[in-house]
Motif scaffolding. Sequence first.
Motif, mmCIF file in Angstrom:
data_model
loop_
_atom_site.group_PDB
_atom_site.id
_atom_site.type_symbol
_atom_site.label_atom_id
_atom_site.label_comp_id
_atom_site.label_asym_id
_atom_site.label_seq_id
_atom_site.Cartn_x
_atom_site.Cartn_y
_atom_site.Cartn_z
ATOM 1 N N LEU A 44 38.800 48.976 36.271
ATOM 2 C CA LEU A 44 37.660 48.058 36.182
ATOM 3 C C LEU A 44 36.345 48.833 36.249
ATOM 4 O O LEU A 44 36.243 49.824 36.983
ATOM 5 N N ASN A 45 35.350 48.359 35.511
ATOM 6 C CA ASN A 45 34.035 48.988 35.657
ATOM 7 C C ASN A 45 33.368 48.453 36.929
ATOM 8 O O ASN A 45 33.927 47.597 37.627
ATOM 9 N N ALA A 46 32.164 48.959 37.242
ATOM 10 C CA ALA A 46 31.515 48.628 38.518
ATOM 11 C C ALA A 46 31.296 47.132 38.658
ATOM 12 O O ALA A 46 31.536 46.547 39.728
ATOM 13 N N ARG A 47 30.821 46.484 37.587
ATOM 14 C CA ARG A 47 30.544 45.050 37.660
ATOM 15 C C ARG A 47 31.835 44.271 37.883
ATOM 16 O O ARG A 47 31.903 43.373 38.744
ATOM 17 N N GLU A 48 32.865 44.576 37.122
ATOM 18 C CA GLU A 48 34.139 43.853 37.227
ATOM 19 C C GLU A 48 34.761 44.049 38.611
ATOM 20 O O GLU A 48 35.291 43.104 39.204
ATOM 21 N N ALA A 49 34.675 45.285 39.147
ATOM 22 C CA ALA A 49 35.269 45.566 40.453
ATOM 23 C C ALA A 49 34.526 44.830 41.563
ATOM 24 O O ALA A 49 35.142 44.289 42.493
ATOM 25 N N ALA A 50 33.188 44.790 41.482
ATOM 26 C CA ALA A 50 32.409 44.096 42.509
ATOM 27 C C ALA A 50 32.713 42.599 42.499
ATOM 28 O O ALA A 50 32.839 41.968 43.556
ATOM 29 N N ILE A 51 32.847 42.016 41.306
ATOM 30 C CA ILE A 51 33.163 40.593 41.204
ATOM 31 C C ILE A 51 34.563 40.307 41.749
ATOM 32 O O ILE A 51 34.788 39.312 42.450
ATOM 33 N N ALA A 52 35.489 41.196 41.460
ATOM 34 C CA ALA A 52 36.853 41.020 41.973
ATOM 35 C C ALA A 52 36.864 41.073 43.497
ATOM 36 O O ALA A 52 37.567 40.294 44.160
ATOM 37 N N CYS A 53 36.052 41.967 44.071
ATOM 38 C CA CYS A 53 35.988 42.085 45.528
ATOM 39 C C CYS A 53 35.350 40.831 46.134
ATOM 40 O O CYS A 53 35.791 40.331 47.179
ATOM 41 N N GLN A 54 34.345 40.309 45.472
ATOM 42 C CA GLN A 54 33.691 39.089 45.955
ATOM 43 C C GLN A 54 34.676 37.914 45.941
ATOM 44 O O GLN A 54 34.724 37.104 46.880
ATOM 45 N N ARG A 55 35.452 37.799 44.884
ATOM 46 C CA ARG A 55 36.435 36.715 44.785
ATOM 47 C C ARG A 55 37.522 36.856 45.848
ATOM 48 O O ARG A 55 38.043 35.861 46.378
ATOM 49 N N TYR A 56 37.861 38.095 46.163
ATOM 50 C CA TYR A 56 38.844 38.364 47.231
ATOM 51 C C TYR A 56 38.323 37.811 48.558
ATOM 52 O O TYR A 56 39.050 37.144 49.304
ATOM 53 N N CYS A 57 37.045 38.051 48.846
ATOM 54 C CA CYS A 57 36.431 37.543 50.082
ATOM 55 C C CYS A 57 36.466 36.010 50.100
ATOM 56 O O CYS A 57 36.773 35.394 51.125
ATOM 57 N N ALA A 58 36.154 35.402 48.962
ATOM 58 C CA ALA A 58 36.123 33.936 48.897
ATOM 59 C C ALA A 58 37.490 33.323 49.162
ATOM 60 O O ALA A 58 37.592 32.173 49.617
ATOM 61 N N ALA A 59 38.549 34.087 48.908
ATOM 62 C CA ALA A 59 39.910 33.558 49.068
ATOM 63 C C ALA A 59 40.455 33.739 50.473
ATOM 64 O O ALA A 59 41.524 33.202 50.796
ATOM 65 N N VAL A 60 39.737 34.495 51.322
ATOM 66 C CA VAL A 60 40.238 34.791 52.669
ATOM 67 C C VAL A 60 39.473 33.953 53.688
ATOM 68 O O VAL A 60 38.235 33.996 53.744
ATOM 69 N N ASP A 61 40.186 33.211 54.520
ATOM 70 C CA ASP A 61 39.551 32.410 55.565
ATOM 71 C C ASP A 61 38.780 33.310 56.527
ATOM 72 O O ASP A 61 39.296 34.346 56.979
ATOM 73 N N GLY A 62 37.523 32.914 56.841
ATOM 74 C CA GLY A 62 36.714 33.658 57.803
ATOM 75 C C GLY A 62 35.905 34.787 57.198
ATOM 76 O O GLY A 62 35.070 35.391 57.883
#
Length: 740
Positions: A705-723
């Motif tokens: 993934l490029n920088a933009r795609e990786a950052a978005i993927a990390c953000q979505r990971y956070c949104a999926a985790v409670d807390g």
Amino acid sequence: QAAAVAGAGAGTRSVGMAALTVASLATLSPPSAVSWFGLAVLLQVVTQSFVAAANDSAFPVVHLDLFRAVPGAVADGNLTEDNDLADLAGVLKYLHTEILTEHLGDPGRTSRKYGIDSIRRQRLAIRNPDVLLSSTPVPDFGRFVTYDFGEATNKAEWSLFEEFGDFVGIQEGCSEGECDPRYPAYNSYNWFSVGNWCPNLPFTLKGSRSKPNPACLKHNATGDFVLGGLCPGGYDTHNTIPKVEPTGHPGCVYSYGRSSFILLDDLVGITREPCHGQATCKDWKHFRNNCSSHLYRRKFDKTGRLEDVEYCVEYDIHPDCEASCHTPACRALLIKGETIEVGLPFWQGRCFPEDNLRRQEAAAMSFQVAGATTRHQTVDQALLLQHAPCVHVNSSNCRPTFNGSSGPYCSRASAGVCERCFIPRAKSKEEGSSARPVPEPYCPFNILEMVDYRNNSEIPPPMCHSNRPREMCCLYTNSCNGSSNPKHATLDDDGLALVGARQSTDDMAEFLKRAFEREDSTTFSASQVEGLRKAAYYEWSQRPLGRSLAVTMARVRSFLKDPPPELRAVPTTAVVTTTPGTNCFDYGAAFYPLDMEGTELEHVASAWECQRRCMSREGCAHFSYLESLGHCHLQDFLAARLTLNTGYSSGPFSCWEDMNESARKKLSVQEHHTYLPAELSCVKLHAAYAPAMQTSLRPPDLSGLNAREAAIACQRYCAAVDGCVNFTFSRTLQLCTLAS
């Protein structure tokens, strides 16, 4: 127009004033008083002013010409709000002291600091809120606010917005004759702050007017968000004078008309200088690399020694004089006749107020101000003829301390705003005594004819110590002894003062000719008389100069021996065009790491070409270009901007003004012409959240993934985790961590 509004309740008073105004206009002789365009402008200003008067308000709408030093091609890309402006003297002072000094700049730059190439003029109509005008000692204005990227940087000022809401502020550059020691001046210079739309947040965080950021400041009186003082429809793109008149109510304290510009390269003479390979230089960059004269290839080092350089210098000043013209070291250089400045003739003489005035008059002449270089008139006559009062209920700044004293009075002559001034040698216990010198600046000769001071029963005229012209007070009250006729005036300080009050170059030249013929027993040839006339223009003013005849004659001798360069008027323009993609370039900065993944150093001919390479490369957000070697480096949006990189030019993949609307919607503007993807506008670059929280959910695979795609993927990971509240993405480690 006045009659129509007057029908709402102002009666015939407003109609009568409008009729008298038109009648008086008919008596003016356009060639000698004001141009036909000026008459049209004046008529509109006057009728609009009386429309405001018909509203039964104690405070007038004030019209001013305000200026900014700008990259002209993008100057009108955004509304004039949440910004700081200046009068004409102020913008020239800013250029001279903050932009041009060569030994303080990056020698590898390819434009002036901030890409400035123009001076922009806009006519503003201003009417601040009643609650502010009733409590400020400064007529017409509130307190000045310093803005940076749309944010009021002094948090102590935020309470002003909560108290007053929207307002236009002012900061005087000179106080009672004491100006910036780097820039001595006869005329004061002023700065103005406009806008106040969500003033506690930068442009990128304000939200929209229909949906402001909840953190935006609110006006205490209304409970509403502070939405800025620009009136709805207040930017008039077709007319110099804005048709929308401000009311002083929330959301409408100023409006402004279409811009006009003068190009700095034309004004300062760059486009008249010879350049190698072409008859004259095209612009600043062409001059920088190709000027023909070796005299421009010099600058001062940090010790004050002149050194030869390979490029051409617009302006530099000796380090001993850069911070102040009044230091013992700088004064010693001036007394010895040492070189303290190099560069273009236009900018020479920063330490001399008469040279700073000459530049201001040349710029005013370029903006078509009648009388700029013949009557020391640097403000449009139409603005001066508004007759807007300065004395209000609480305007202590503009009322003499007691009847008959020297002041303070207020005059709009220098910049169109009410500036304090004093009448020298009026009777009082304190003023003019040996214990306390006469305050400055002195008032214009016609101050007692102004609307505020005509009624002697309200504010009596000054009581002069004597009728001696050299003491200057009697020049205001027409009570001086002696003749002011230049052919008969006594050849002494009294005669000089009387002739100076006539405000005529021809009269002053005639008087000085008599003085030189008596002292030197010489006669003047026709060419010498013309030289004397040019010198005489600078020996009178619209206010007393307070010089002795001996000093005046010494000044004239110096002028005749070494005349200053002739300064020219240049045309104005409504549109400024420059090379695409250069106004957002940052000089002396680069992005690190220098090369993003999958790219390597390229050799290209220019920074513009390097930007084009970035534009065509997927994932590229910034470029860095080392001009001396032609090195082009491409970076993604995660790269860090570092300064003190001499010789580098850097910038985004495209300047904001070169993008279409659909491209802009995909980006969020950050500082220094950098962008983030719109969906990542809340990301903080070069920061991390700790400690990392533990989770059983498997982290995303970021490989490929490029920088933009990786950052978005990390953000979505956070949104999926409670807390999870925040995430941190490390490109170096290809790691995504979460924080509660």
